[in-house]
Motif scaffolding. Structure first.
Motif, mmCIF file in Angstrom:
data_model
loop_
_atom_site.group_PDB
_atom_site.id
_atom_site.type_symbol
_atom_site.label_atom_id
_atom_site.label_comp_id
_atom_site.label_asym_id
_atom_site.label_seq_id
_atom_site.Cartn_x
_atom_site.Cartn_y
_atom_site.Cartn_z
ATOM 1 N N VAL A 1 0.823 -1.210 0.000
ATOM 2 C CA VAL A 1 0.000 0.000 0.000
ATOM 3 C C VAL A 1 0.860 1.264 0.000
ATOM 4 O O VAL A 1 0.624 2.198 -0.788
ATOM 5 C CB VAL A 1 -0.948 -0.007 1.214
ATOM 6 N N LEU A 2 1.877 1.326 0.860
ATOM 7 C CA LEU A 2 2.705 2.526 0.936
ATOM 8 C C LEU A 2 3.550 2.707 -0.315
ATOM 9 O O LEU A 2 3.787 3.836 -0.752
ATOM 10 C CB LEU A 2 3.595 2.463 2.179
ATOM 11 N N SER A 3 4.032 1.615 -0.898
ATOM 12 C CA SER A 3 4.820 1.723 -2.136
ATOM 13 C C SER A 3 3.971 2.304 -3.261
ATOM 14 O O SER A 3 4.423 3.181 -4.014
ATOM 15 C CB SER A 3 5.367 0.351 -2.543
ATOM 16 N N LEU A 4 2.721 1.830 -3.384
ATOM 17 C CA LEU A 4 1.832 2.348 -4.419
ATOM 18 C C LEU A 4 1.382 3.773 -4.121
ATOM 19 O O LEU A 4 1.127 4.556 -5.039
ATOM 20 C CB LEU A 4 0.605 1.444 -4.557
ATOM 21 N N SER A 5 1.289 4.117 -2.856
ATOM 22 C CA SER A 5 0.830 5.454 -2.478
ATOM 23 C C SER A 5 1.912 6.516 -2.662
ATOM 24 O O SER A 5 1.607 7.663 -3.028
ATOM 25 C CB SER A 5 0.355 5.461 -1.024
ATOM 26 N N PHE A 6 3.178 6.162 -2.426
ATOM 27 C CA PHE A 6 4.243 7.160 -2.400
ATOM 28 C C PHE A 6 5.166 7.142 -3.612
ATOM 29 O O PHE A 6 5.977 8.063 -3.769
ATOM 30 C CB PHE A 6 5.087 6.990 -1.131
ATOM 31 N N PHE A 7 5.061 6.139 -4.493
ATOM 32 C CA PHE A 7 5.994 6.094 -5.614
ATOM 33 C C PHE A 7 5.872 7.298 -6.553
ATOM 34 O O PHE A 7 6.841 7.622 -7.258
ATOM 35 C CB PHE A 7 5.825 4.782 -6.402
ATOM 36 N N PRO A 8 4.714 8.015 -6.643
ATOM 37 C CA PRO A 8 4.680 9.193 -7.520
ATOM 38 C C PRO A 8 5.749 10.229 -7.196
ATOM 39 O O PRO A 8 6.226 10.921 -8.110
ATOM 40 C CB PRO A 8 3.280 9.757 -7.286
ATOM 41 N N ALA A 9 6.146 10.362 -5.927
ATOM 42 C CA ALA A 9 7.206 11.317 -5.584
ATOM 43 C C ALA A 9 8.522 10.917 -6.234
ATOM 44 O O ALA A 9 9.242 11.751 -6.798
ATOM 45 C CB ALA A 9 7.364 11.398 -4.068
#
Length: 576
Positions: free
Chosen positions: A153-161
């Motif tokens: 979940v966190l990888s998919l949530s924060f990878f845009p940065a």
């Protein structure tokens, strides 16, 4: 070069005018109130008997050691995986020719405008123990709660940065470097390994550090999908809201704050010393694209699978609000939207949007003023002011929220003196609204600051000098000359400020009151109660609001006379 040297000399010899001195004093006062004072109160509370007890047991208690280990492991995993996904998307965007590039770019940015636990709720619905895909289609019953679910979940949530960071770096690479390597017989794979990757090392490091801090600081997802996997942010939250032990919560916050600040300082040092990518103008030529068919298939397959997962997740969010119980009773139903659009839900939407709209221009202007002082006006202390302005981004949201609760929601305040208790008190006139706006401002202004610094560094000082030679004051020059030139940076700051304000939870969960309903807090309540349909409806409406306001900001703020390429400054808003 000689002209730049003389400009710098004249700048150092010119004393600050009165309006600029007032601006510096006001900025320092505002930043001190918004970020320094809450941090002082956390330190003060952590020094209590309960806080010192937590510090003493941090490296002797097996439970606390496990919590620290969980936090570090989660941060490292999300940093590595999120950076890898971001690089993959950026590399495909720059080095491959295919249809649908713009759509892929929009999909990669979608998590930025969605609530922090929209992904977590959808992942549970799709791939949980009774998930639609895992159980209904594949006959599996995986346990996503804990480290596996949090990592996904966190990888998919924060990878845009990481994606935006790597995208900017890849576009900045001079194609002539690849051409020079190819001219001496190097294969494309060898060029990639020996030329491209070494040039991107600062980007990899910056992205990893950023995602590491975001992962360890996140509170929403550990509450939703963390299960028994306790991290420092959730432990501090439990200490405050469950055990009513403010000192212990402050102590856990300090332990969380230390690695976050350390990583932030390392990143700033790295950015200042590791200037590997050097661009003296627009890169000459066009980047060499990947034409080797097996490599194209491999890259597009990897990106396509992740993009398909993102589409599936957000389709679940949208669809989940229009059926009774997604995966169990898929009959069309509008009861979730009727609930959300009436009563508490309607109040939460109006309040959240109003407070975000109030905070957005304040954060945008504050960030630009700080950037202007740093780049154009201050002869000394630029580094200190820059660091002070960026603290809102460096301090984890959980830590900031506890600091605000201690500072503005306490009858004691700082130094045992009542300090603005009406800003967030339960029976306050403002019902916590002012404190929430303050949090929104300090969390969002660093993006405008970074975009403003990048933009101002590209504008010749001679323009300011010409204005000053005609008798204009520093503030007049900023308002009539500088501000129009950095309009793209203002747009970047406003866009990020509104999106972040609408979707944030960690810092404001400690200061919301019954009088002030916030959408992210309401979504968390619905998820905790197992009413996923209501949560999905909330998430969908929130995404629509964010995208609509961002569209209006682009319409009203963007200047057609400014080159579109200048808007690329927004890619660095969260990365330094």
């Amino acid at each position: 070069m000689r002209r730049s040297g003389w400009s710098l000399l004249r700048r150092r010899e010119t004393p600050l005018d009165l309006p600029t001195r007032i601006a510096v004093a006001l900025v320092v006062l505002v930043l001190g109130l918004l970020i320094v004072l809450p941090l002082i109160n956390i330190l003060s509370s952590a020094a209590s008997a309960d806080g010192l007890k937590v510090f003493a047991s941090m490296f002797t208690s097996g439970v606390n050691l496990q919590i620290v280990q969980n936090t570090v492991v989660l941060g490292v995993l999300v940093g590595v995986i999120g950076t890898a996904i971001g690089f993959l998307f950026a590399y495909v965007q720059v080095r491959l020719d295919f249809r649908g590039k713009k759509l892929l770019h929009l999909l990669a940015l979608l998590p930025i405008v969605s609530p922090p636990f929209a992904v977590a709720t959808a992942v549970i619905t799709l791939f949980g123990r009774s998930g639609i895909v895992s159980h209904e289609l594949l006959g599996l019953s995986p346990t996503l709660y804990g480290l596996p679910g949090l990592t996904i979940v966190l990888s998919l949530s924060f990878f845009p940065a990481a994606y935006m960071n790597m995208l900017g770096l890849l576009r900045s690479l001079d194609p002539s470097l690849d051409e020079a390597a190819a001219s001496i017989g190097a294969s494309k794979w060898r060029i990639f390994r020996t030329v491209t990757l070494p040039m991107l090392v600062p980007g990899f490091a910056s992205s990893f550090l950023l995602l590491f801090v975001e992962a360890i600081a996140d509170l929403a997802n550990p509450l939703v999908i963390g299960g028994d996997f306790t991290v420092l942010s959730s432990r501090a939250y439990i200490a405050i809201t469950g055990e009513y032990n403010v000192g212990a919560g402050a102590a856990y916050s300090i332990v969380l704050l230390l690695p976050a600040l350390a990583v932030f300082l390392v990143q700033r040092y790295w950015a200042g010393r590791k200037n590997v990518v050097s661009v003296t103008g627009k890169p000459a030529g066009r980047p060499d694209t990947v034409t080797f068919l097996p490599a194209r298939i491999l890259l597009l397959t990897g990106v396509g699978l992740i993009a398909l997962l993102i589409v599936t997740i957000y389709a679940t969010v949208v669809l989940g609000g229009f059926v009774k119980i997604l995966g169990i009773n898929n009959a069309f139903d509008l009861s979730h939207y009727r609930y959300v659009l009436s009563g508490i839900g309607s109040d939460a939407m109006i309040t959240t949007t109003t407070l975000a709209l109030i905070a957005t221009p304040i954060a945008g202007v504050l960030g630009l003023v700080v950037a202007w002082l740093i780049v154009r006006k201050l002869r000394s202390g630029q580094g200190a002011l820059d660091f002070l302005g960026m603290l809102g981004l460096a301090v984890p949201g959980t830590v900031l929220g506890i600091g605000y609760a201690l500072t503005f929601n306490s009858p004691l305040g700082f130094g045992n003196v009542a300090l603005l208790p009406a800003l967030a008190g339960g029976g306050a006139v403002f019902g916590g609204a002012v404190a929430i706006v303050m949090v929104y401002v300090i969390r969002s202004s660093p993006s405008g600051q970074r975009a403003g610094v990048a933009s101002l560094q590209q504008i010749d000082m001679a323009i300011d000098e010409a204005s000053a030679s005609l008798g204009a004051s520093g503030m007049t020059t900023f308002r009539k000359v500088t501000l129009p030139l950095i309009r793209p940076a203002l747009l970047a700051g406003l866009t990020y400020a509104f999106a972040r304000s609408m979707t944030t939870l960690s810092p404001i969960i400690f200061i919301t009151t019954p009088q002030t309903k916030i959408m992210t807090s309401q979504i968390l309540s619905e998820v905790d109660a197992g009413r996923f349909g209501n949560a999905f409806a909330y998430c969908t409406i929130l995404i629509v609001i964010v995208m609509s306001v961002i569209g209006l900001l682009n319409l009203f703020v963007r200047d057609s006379s400014v080159p579109r390429g200048a808007a690329g400054l927004s890619s660095s808003t969260t990365l330094e």
